[in-house]
Write an enzyme that holds these catalytic residues in place. Structure first.
Site, PDB file in Angstrom:
ATOM      1  N   CYS A 241     -24.589   4.269  14.791  1.00  0.00           N
ATOM      2  CA  CYS A 241     -24.064   5.769  16.299  1.00  0.00           C
ATOM      3  C   CYS A 241     -23.527   6.464  16.515  1.00  0.00           C
ATOM      4  O   CYS A 241     -22.792   7.102  17.629  1.00  0.00           O
ATOM      5  CB  CYS A 241     -22.107   4.671  15.955  1.00  0.00           C
ATOM      6  SG  CYS A 241     -22.609   2.876  15.435  1.00  0.00           S
TER       7      CYS A 241
ATOM      8  N   HIS B 204     -13.728   8.002  16.177  1.00  0.00           N
ATOM      9  CA  HIS B 204     -14.319   7.265  16.097  1.00  0.00           C
ATOM     10  C   HIS B 204     -14.233   5.559  16.197  1.00  0.00           C
ATOM     11  O   HIS B 204     -14.186   4.435  17.486  1.00  0.00           O
ATOM     12  CB  HIS B 204     -15.350   7.093  14.974  1.00  0.00           C
ATOM     13  CG  HIS B 204     -16.492   6.191  14.408  1.00  0.00           C
ATOM     14  ND1 HIS B 204     -17.802   6.368  15.626  1.00  0.00           N
ATOM     15  CD2 HIS B 204     -16.785   5.325  13.708  1.00  0.00           C
ATOM     16  CE1 HIS B 204     -18.816   5.154  15.691  1.00  0.00           C
ATOM     17  NE2 HIS B 204     -18.237   4.381  14.033  1.00  0.00           N
TER      18      HIS B 204
ATOM     19  N   GLU C  27     -10.962   6.940   8.828  1.00  0.00           N
ATOM     20  CA  GLU C  27     -10.960   7.883   9.413  1.00  0.00           C
ATOM     21  C   GLU C  27      -9.597   8.730   9.396  1.00  0.00           C
ATOM     22  O   GLU C  27      -9.763   9.913   9.817  1.00  0.00           O
ATOM     23  CB  GLU C  27     -11.646   7.606  10.657  1.00  0.00           C
ATOM     24  CG  GLU C  27     -11.543   9.058  11.992  1.00  0.00           C
ATOM     25  CD  GLU C  27     -12.292   8.077  12.778  1.00  0.00           C
ATOM     26  OE1 GLU C  27     -12.444   9.321  13.746  1.00  0.00           O
ATOM     27  OE2 GLU C  27     -12.435   7.574  13.272  1.00  0.00           O
TER      28      GLU C  27
ATOM     29  N   LYS D 106     -12.303   3.409  22.317  1.00  0.00           N
ATOM     30  CA  LYS D 106     -13.263   2.197  22.045  1.00  0.00           C
ATOM     31  C   LYS D 106     -12.530   0.883  22.515  1.00  0.00           C
ATOM     32  O   LYS D 106     -12.705   0.018  22.501  1.00  0.00           O
ATOM     33  CB  LYS D 106     -13.808   2.482  20.408  1.00  0.00           C
ATOM     34  CG  LYS D 106     -15.202   3.409  20.665  1.00  0.00           C
ATOM     35  CD  LYS D 106     -15.735   3.304  19.062  1.00  0.00           C
ATOM     36  CE  LYS D 106     -17.427   4.148  19.173  1.00  0.00           C
ATOM     37  NZ  LYS D 106     -16.583   5.072  18.847  1.00  0.00           N
TER      38      LYS D 106
ATOM     39  N   PHE E  18     -23.470   3.742  10.901  1.00  0.00           N
ATOM     40  CA  PHE E  18     -24.219   3.014   9.636  1.00  0.00           C
ATOM     41  C   PHE E  18     -25.136   4.088   9.065  1.00  0.00           C
ATOM     42  O   PHE E  18     -26.042   4.218   9.700  1.00  0.00           O
ATOM     43  CB  PHE E  18     -25.072   1.704  10.000  1.00  0.00           C
ATOM     44  CG  PHE E  18     -23.782   0.506  10.399  1.00  0.00           C
ATOM     45  CD1 PHE E  18     -22.602   0.850  10.292  1.00  0.00           C
ATOM     46  CD2 PHE E  18     -24.756  -0.071  11.277  1.00  0.00           C
ATOM     47  CE1 PHE E  18     -21.770  -0.295  11.104  1.00  0.00           C
ATOM     48  CE2 PHE E  18     -23.435  -1.626  11.225  1.00  0.00           C
ATOM     49  CZ  PHE E  18     -22.494  -1.614  10.880  1.00  0.00           C
TER      50      PHE E  18
END
Length: 413
Positions: free
Chosen positions: A163, A303, A314, A335, A401
């Site tokens: 990502c 993120h 985070e 997101k 990842f």
């Protein structure tokens, strides 16, 4: 070191098929989640995703090219056309060895590979694979197609870091221009992983939300009831350019990149370090390269995937790095609207940051209903609706990842 600016952007997202449409959706706080239409998902634990909508790819590609390209490469060419047009780059600038392409994709041509395996199994195991299989599925092929279309003779390759792929592509392009090895880069990322394999793989590793009865609000970063991310698809293109080169040709300058960071968690293949160790280091690295203090940053596009572990880690990292300055920041996860575009995330989120600066607003974190007791309530997470704010400095984080962390600092010009 040379200065690096952004002179064009192109966006293809689950909430808008152009930069203008994307901007309007970010301002309104629109959810891009919908029941899956690409295949019959009835047997899957998760039956929804953030698909693209009402896309006519033939406005950019003819039908012959469509047959030869995987969706992720089609998306890359679609957004690059918009970005190149916005930048005003002429053919004599594009078609030189001073213009390069670095493109990110975490997965590449997954649907093409899947289709050929299905055809092989259905054909009595006769190896009659398409001659286009390999050039459709390999992750570097989008960069290759972009360079061929525009005649770019410079540096050309792909970044693959889950990502963080698009952010790493942008970082690499930024570094090459700063070092004087190129004048212009077409960079960004694309992803098209809403397939049986993509959905099944992420679902069975318990990464996806299973909120099938409430799919519109399933992407819930920071909410106490978040249960995983919503898979998205699309593309984002940025034109990076040497500032003096852009100024001489009278190019539109949308923003300047002034700092970057890339680190590893060195902890686990999928779980973040619980205290955000690698995330803390990457943000400090980006700020140091930019020559900034924590008090200089106005907004962090995090993120923020809507996973139970990742969101908390985070935010802990932000508090470790920013201290008391964390409370004067705006923080949000786009997101919540677009879903998680995997290797394309860094590109569309950098574009969201640029649009936020140009239009003096902070995109919201939508779908927040229940506070998480592990999250400091004094943090401004820009919940549920956009906020007006003059923005001079933005930090954009993407993590992948494998423990890949990346940060980009954008400045108003």
């Amino acid at each position: 070191m040379k200065r690096v600016v952004v002179t064009g952007i192109g966006a293809l997202t689950p909430i808008g098929n152009s930069v203008d449409a994307y901007l309007q959706a970010l301002q309104k706080g629109v959810s891009g989640s919908n029941p899956i239409t690409r295949f019959n998902a009835a047997a899957f634990k998760t039956r929804f995703a953030c698909e693209l909508k009402d896309l006519d790819i033939t406005t950019v590609l003819d039908k012959k090219d469509v047959r030869k390209l995987d969706l992720f490469a089609q998306y890359a060419l679609y957004t690059t056309q918009e970005a190149v047009a916005m930048s005003g780059l002429s053919e004599d600038i594009l078609a030189t060895d001073r213009t390069g392409v670095i493109w990110g994709s975490g997965i590449g041509g997954l649907r093409s590979l899947e289709a050929e395996i299905e055809a092989y199994a259905d054909g009595g195991r006769v190896p009659r694979h398409s001659p286009f299989l390999i050039p459709k599925m390999i992750a570097d092929i989008a960069a290759g197609h972009i360079s061929i279309r525009y005649g770019c003779l410079g540096i050309n390759y792909a970044t693959v870091s889950a990502c963080a792929s698009a952010n790493h592509a942008i970082i690499n392009a930024f570094d090459y221009i700063r070092l004087g090895k190129a004048d212009v880069f077409i960079t960004g990322g694309s992803e098209a992983a809403i397939t049986e394999t993509g959905m099944g793989g992420f679902s069975n590793m318990k990464a996806l939300s299973e909120r099938n009865d409430d799919y519109l609000t399933a992407s819930r970063p920071f909410d106490a009831d978040r249960d995983g991310f919503v898979l998205g698809e699309g593309s984002g293109t940025l034109i990076l350019e040497d500032y003096e080169h852009a100024r001489r040709r009278g190019a539109p300058i949308l923003a300047e990149i002034i700092g970057t960071g890339a680190t590893a968690d060195a902890y686990h293949i999928t779980a973040p370090h619980p205290e955000g160790r690698g995330a803390s280091i990457v943000m400090r690295t980006a700020l140091k390269e930019a020559g900034l203090n924590t008090s200089d940053v106005d907004y962090i596009n995090v993120h923020g995937t809507s996973t139970p572990l990742g969101d908390v880690a985070e935010l802990r990292a932000i508090q470790h790095v920013f201290g008391e300055d964390a409370y004067r920041l705006n923080i949000s996860s786009t997101k919540s609207m677009t879903g998680h575009l995997l290797g394309a995330s860094g590109a569309i989120e950098a574009i969201a940051g640029i649009l936020a600066m140009k239009h003096d607003f902070v995109p919201p974190t939508i779908n927040h209903f229940t506070p998480d007791p592990e999250i400091d309530p004094k943090l401004n997470l820009t919940l549920n609706q956009a906020q007006e704010r003059h923005l001079d400095i933005i930090l954009s984080n993407t993590f992948g990842f494998g423990g890949h962390n990346s940060s980009i600092v954008l400045k108003r010009v």
